[in-house]
Structures are given as structure tokens and as C-alpha cells.
Scaffold this motif. Structure first.
Motif, PDB file in Angstrom:
ATOM      1  N   ASN A 277      16.069 -12.134   7.158  1.00 45.86           N
ATOM      2  CA  ASN A 277      15.138 -12.036   6.264  1.00 45.86           C
ATOM      3  C   ASN A 277      14.887 -13.853   5.810  1.00 45.86           C
ATOM      4  O   ASN A 277      14.287 -13.988   5.120  1.00 45.86           O
ATOM      5  CB  ASN A 277      15.279 -11.748   5.066  1.00 45.86           C
ATOM      6  N   GLY A 278      15.458 -14.546   6.794  1.00 41.02           N
ATOM      7  CA  GLY A 278      15.420 -16.064   6.520  1.00 41.02           C
ATOM      8  C   GLY A 278      16.707 -16.717   6.241  1.00 41.02           C
ATOM      9  O   GLY A 278      17.666 -16.092   6.417  1.00 41.02           O
TER      10      GLY A 278
ATOM     11  N   THR B 149      24.723 -32.062  -9.825  1.00 39.43           N
ATOM     12  CA  THR B 149      23.939 -32.057 -11.101  1.00 39.43           C
ATOM     13  C   THR B 149      22.404 -31.572 -10.897  1.00 39.43           C
ATOM     14  O   THR B 149      21.699 -31.144 -11.567  1.00 39.43           O
ATOM     15  CB  THR B 149      23.824 -33.534 -11.931  1.00 39.43           C
ATOM     16  N   VAL B 150      21.928 -31.832  -9.588  1.00 36.63           N
ATOM     17  CA  VAL B 150      20.792 -31.555  -9.163  1.00 36.63           C
ATOM     18  C   VAL B 150      20.736 -30.164  -8.802  1.00 36.63           C
ATOM     19  O   VAL B 150      19.563 -29.244  -9.133  1.00 36.63           O
ATOM     20  CB  VAL B 150      20.154 -32.516  -8.099  1.00 36.63           C
ATOM     21  N   PHE B 151      21.598 -29.593  -8.073  1.00 38.99           N
ATOM     22  CA  PHE B 151      21.623 -28.502  -7.681  1.00 38.99           C
ATOM     23  C   PHE B 151      21.695 -27.284  -8.922  1.00 38.99           C
ATOM     24  O   PHE B 151      21.069 -26.470  -8.672  1.00 38.99           O
ATOM     25  CB  PHE B 151      23.054 -28.280  -6.853  1.00 38.99           C
ATOM     26  N   LYS B 152      22.424 -27.632  -9.706  1.00 37.88           N
ATOM     27  CA  LYS B 152      22.458 -26.722 -10.954  1.00 37.88           C
ATOM     28  C   LYS B 152      21.207 -26.658 -11.507  1.00 37.88           C
ATOM     29  O   LYS B 152      20.853 -25.512 -12.142  1.00 37.88           O
ATOM     30  CB  LYS B 152      23.365 -27.702 -12.129  1.00 37.88           C
ATOM     31  N   GLU B 153      20.331 -27.844 -11.699  1.00 31.57           N
ATOM     32  CA  GLU B 153      18.900 -27.453 -12.186  1.00 31.57           C
ATOM     33  C   GLU B 153      18.058 -26.821 -11.266  1.00 31.57           C
ATOM     34  O   GLU B 153      17.220 -25.962 -11.820  1.00 31.57           O
ATOM     35  CB  GLU B 153      18.295 -28.898 -12.453  1.00 31.57           C
ATOM     36  N   ILE B 154      18.280 -26.886  -9.883  1.00 28.33           N
ATOM     37  CA  ILE B 154      17.101 -26.151  -9.093  1.00 28.33           C
ATOM     38  C   ILE B 154      17.558 -24.800  -9.225  1.00 28.33           C
ATOM     39  O   ILE B 154      16.719 -23.635  -9.392  1.00 28.33           O
ATOM     40  CB  ILE B 154      17.684 -26.572  -7.634  1.00 28.33           C
ATOM     41  N   VAL B 155      19.000 -24.261  -9.180  1.00 26.36           N
ATOM     42  CA  VAL B 155      19.299 -22.829  -9.216  1.00 26.36           C
ATOM     43  C   VAL B 155      18.973 -22.373 -10.507  1.00 26.36           C
ATOM     44  O   VAL B 155      18.525 -21.167 -10.661  1.00 26.36           O
ATOM     45  CB  VAL B 155      20.674 -22.753  -9.067  1.00 26.36           C
ATOM     46  N   LYS B 156      18.857 -23.031 -11.576  1.00 29.47           N
ATOM     47  CA  LYS B 156      18.550 -22.427 -12.903  1.00 29.47           C
ATOM     48  C   LYS B 156      16.816 -22.351 -12.965  1.00 29.47           C
ATOM     49  O   LYS B 156      16.618 -21.537 -13.564  1.00 29.47           O
ATOM     50  CB  LYS B 156      18.689 -23.606 -14.059  1.00 29.47           C
ATOM     51  N   LEU B 157      15.944 -22.887 -12.183  1.00 27.41           N
ATOM     52  CA  LEU B 157      14.812 -22.771 -12.069  1.00 27.41           C
ATOM     53  C   LEU B 157      14.251 -21.856 -11.139  1.00 27.41           C
ATOM     54  O   LEU B 157      13.271 -20.838 -11.097  1.00 27.41           O
ATOM     55  CB  LEU B 157      13.844 -24.200 -11.666  1.00 27.41           C
TER      56      LEU B 157
ATOM     57  N   GLN C 154      16.333 -16.978  -7.453  1.00 31.76           N
ATOM     58  CA  GLN C 154      16.239 -16.139  -6.492  1.00 31.76           C
ATOM     59  C   GLN C 154      16.591 -16.413  -5.082  1.00 31.76           C
ATOM     60  O   GLN C 154      16.902 -15.615  -4.155  1.00 31.76           O
ATOM     61  CB  GLN C 154      14.845 -15.545  -6.396  1.00 31.76           C
ATOM     62  N   TYR C 155      16.505 -17.616  -4.767  1.00 31.26           N
ATOM     63  CA  TYR C 155      16.827 -18.139  -3.426  1.00 31.26           C
ATOM     64  C   TYR C 155      18.385 -18.208  -3.109  1.00 31.26           C
ATOM     65  O   TYR C 155      19.297 -18.308  -4.040  1.00 31.26           O
ATOM     66  CB  TYR C 155      16.492 -19.515  -3.368  1.00 31.26           C
ATOM     67  N   ASP C 156      18.703 -18.276  -1.656  1.00 26.28           N
ATOM     68  CA  ASP C 156      20.179 -18.478  -1.211  1.00 26.28           C
ATOM     69  C   ASP C 156      20.239 -20.022  -1.153  1.00 26.28           C
ATOM     70  O   ASP C 156      19.318 -20.710  -0.571  1.00 26.28           O
ATOM     71  CB  ASP C 156      20.457 -17.737   0.068  1.00 26.28           C
TER      72      ASP C 156
ATOM     73  N   SER D  86      15.943 -16.959   2.379  1.00 27.87           N
ATOM     74  CA  SER D  86      16.199 -15.890   2.091  1.00 27.87           C
ATOM     75  C   SER D  86      16.312 -15.769   0.461  1.00 27.87           C
ATOM     76  O   SER D  86      16.798 -16.817   0.068  1.00 27.87           O
ATOM     77  CB  SER D  86      17.409 -15.526   2.882  1.00 27.87           C
ATOM     78  N   LYS D  87      16.241 -14.719  -0.146  1.00 26.46           N
ATOM     79  CA  LYS D  87      16.150 -14.597  -1.479  1.00 26.46           C
ATOM     80  C   LYS D  87      17.199 -13.440  -1.767  1.00 26.46           C
ATOM     81  O   LYS D  87      16.905 -12.260  -1.906  1.00 26.46           O
ATOM     82  CB  LYS D  87      14.847 -14.214  -1.917  1.00 26.46           C
ATOM     83  N   GLY D  88      18.468 -13.842  -1.818  1.00 27.70           N
ATOM     84  CA  GLY D  88      19.281 -13.025  -2.438  1.00 27.70           C
ATOM     85  C   GLY D  88      20.372 -13.496  -3.592  1.00 27.70           C
ATOM     86  O   GLY D  88      21.316 -12.870  -3.880  1.00 27.70           O
ATOM     87  N   SER D  89      20.126 -14.796  -4.175  1.00 32.04           N
ATOM     88  CA  SER D  89      20.776 -15.268  -5.063  1.00 32.04           C
ATOM     89  C   SER D  89      22.203 -15.833  -4.800  1.00 32.04           C
ATOM     90  O   SER D  89      23.149 -15.780  -5.596  1.00 32.04           O
ATOM     91  CB  SER D  89      20.745 -14.530  -6.222  1.00 32.04           C
TER      92      SER D  89
END
Length: 276
Positions: free
Chosen positions: A5-6, A20-28, A31-33, A241-244
Motif C-alpha cells: 500500500n506504499g 521538533t518538526v516531526f512532532k508538528e507533522i505527526v500532529k497535523l 494518518q501517515y506512516d 502508506s497510511k497506518g499511523s
């Protein structure tokens, strides 16, 4: 993590700051891996030559490609300043067009005009990012009317990495560089924290900065830019892929990375050592 699935989004940094950037990306975009890779064994990047930073950054980017990431975000200002363009021009043409590498400088510079009214902007960054002139060049490209003033802060990354943000030494060096930046122009009304470590110094930076001055952190801006990019590039989005799921890798001791990484990510981090 790669599957039919990607693949996941790769997030790269020379060490911990990209968290610190990753944290904000995951927050927004929860749904992505994701795969996070910190090249902690070779940190700091900020004092290294352009060629060395490029070589290290490309080695880690290639590793993330090999781990199945169609998209890699360089969540590091030094890597974005010294390596991104060379990777995009020299390395990506050998890969399928579906492979993309993005940085953190453009998402910041293309929005800065929304924040400054005086059109006088200050940049606080590592010596390597300042030397590259990347912020000055990019801001001038989007907003020719904005004057840019820069201050290199060589001690700040070490203070953060050693968890010394609340010490008298940290206060001394933060005040010193903020004062030196503001001396360059009395009209600065916006300051960019152009290093992903610096948000952890935000309370001190705010303390020594007049309240009328806006202090820009990159994490939220980069996350919003990535969301917009994926909305505009549906083929790339469909390859993700979108599995969080989230995985963390480091080129250094994972026990140390887990301890320090948790400070930056503000959540528990469990990493695996990898050699690039």
C-alpha cells in the motif's frame, strides 16, 4: 514498514532537532506512516563543510529511500541549506520521478511576509546555515522588499543537546546573540528560529526579546506546507502508506537517543541503531 500500500514518509535530521518538526507533522498528519532517522554519530552538521554535509545527508536520504520512503523531508536547516539543492539536481535524476526530497527553509521563507510589518527580519541559526546565505536568498526571492539580518549562534545546539537550557550559561549565550541580532536594526519585528533545536530555547529567547517582536518556530509551518504539498501531488500521496506507524532510527547509541529524543519529541521514543 514498506508494503503493497506504499511506503512511509522519511524524516531526516543530523540529530535530535528534527524531532521538533516531526512532532508538528505527526500532529497535523497523523494518518501517515513515518521513519525518523537521526545521524547522531556525526553531529553537529552546522560547523562542517558544504561537501561533508552533502555527503552525510545524501547517505541518510539514500538509506531512507532503501527503507521504502517515497518522500524524505530534511528536517534540518543545515542539511536543507547545504545539501538539498545538490541532492535534487545531482542525485534524484537517477531515481524514479516518484522519489522526492523536501527541506525546511522554503516553507518558512515563503510565509515570512505574513508576519513582518516593518519588513525587517532577523535570522538566528547555526554558523553553517548563516554562511550558506540560504535564508537571505530565499526571502529575497519571495519578498524583495524585506531586509534580512543574521546572527550565528554556535553554542546553542550544544546547550540543547546537553539539556542545559535552564542554566546560567544558556541565559548568557542566548542574551548575547539576541542582543547582537537586534543591534543590527532597530526595526526588526520578526525573528526566525532557523534551527530545529532552538524551539527548546524559546522561553529564554522570548525572555530577552521585546514582546512586540514575533518569534517564528518552523515546525507548524513545515507541517502545513507538507500537507499542502501532498494535496497538490496526489500521485505522491497515493504512494504513501497510511497506518499511523512511527519508527525511529539513530546512527548513535539508541539508549542515549531515546532519553534525549523524548525531550524534543515530548513523548516516549524507542529507537534502533542503524549504520548508513
Amino acid at each position: 514498514m514498506r508494503n503493497a500500500n506504499g511506503g512511509p514518509i522519511g524524516i531526516f535530521d543530523s540529530g535530535y532537532g528534527g524531532l521538533t518538526v516531526f512532532k508538528e507533522i505527526v500532529k497535523l498528519l497523523p494518518q501517515y506512516d513515518y521513519i525518523y532517522l537521526g545521524d547522531n554519530a556525526r553531529v553537529p552538521y552546522g560547523t562542517r563543510t558544504f561537501e561533508t554535509v552533502y555527503q552525510y545527508t545524501w547517505q541518510c536520504t539514500r538509506t531512507l529511500f532503501e527503507m521504502g520512503c517515497p518522500l524524505v523531508v530534511l528536517a534540518c536547516n543545515t542539511a536543507s541549506a547545504k545539501a538539498l539543492r545538490t541532492i535534487q539536481m545531482n542525485n534524484l535524476p537517477a531515481y524514479p520521478e516518484s522519489k522526492k526530497v523536501l527541506g525546511v527553509i522554503r516553507p518558512t521563507t515563503e510565509r515570512i511576509g505574513e508576519f513582518t510589518k516593518t519588513r525587517h527580519v532577523g535570522i538566528l541559526a547555526t554558523p553553517g546555515t548563516i554562511k550558506s546565505e540560504s535564508y537571505r536568498i530565499e526571502i529575497e526571492r519571495f519578498f524583495p522588499d524585506i531586509s534580512v539580518y543574521q546572527e550565528a549562534c554556535p553554542m546553542w545546539v550544544s546547550l540543547v543537546e546537553n539539556n542545559e537550557m535552564d542554566t546560567a550559561g544558556a541565559a548568557y549565550f542566548v542574551k548575547k546573540h539576541v542582543d547582537q541580532l537586534l543591534k543590527q536594526s532597530p526595526y526588526i519585528d520578526t525573528i526566525v528560529l532557523a534551527c530545529t533545536h532552538y524551539p527548546l530555547l524559546y522561553p529564554l529567547i522570548r525572555k530577552f526579546t521585546p514582546p512586540s517582536i514575533t518569534i517564528m518556530e518552523q515546525g507548524g509551518l513545515v507541517a502545513e506546507s507538507l500537507k499542502d504539498y501532498l494535496n497538490r501531488h496526489q500521485e505522491l500521496d497515493s504512494s504513501l502508506s497510511k497506518g499511523s506507524h512511527k519508527k525511529f532510527f539513530t546512527t548513535e547509541n539508541p539508549t542515549i537517543f531515546n532519553e534525549k529524543g523524548g525531550i524534543f519529541y515530548e513523548k516516549e521514543v524507542k529507537s534502533t541503531q542503524i549504520f548508513v
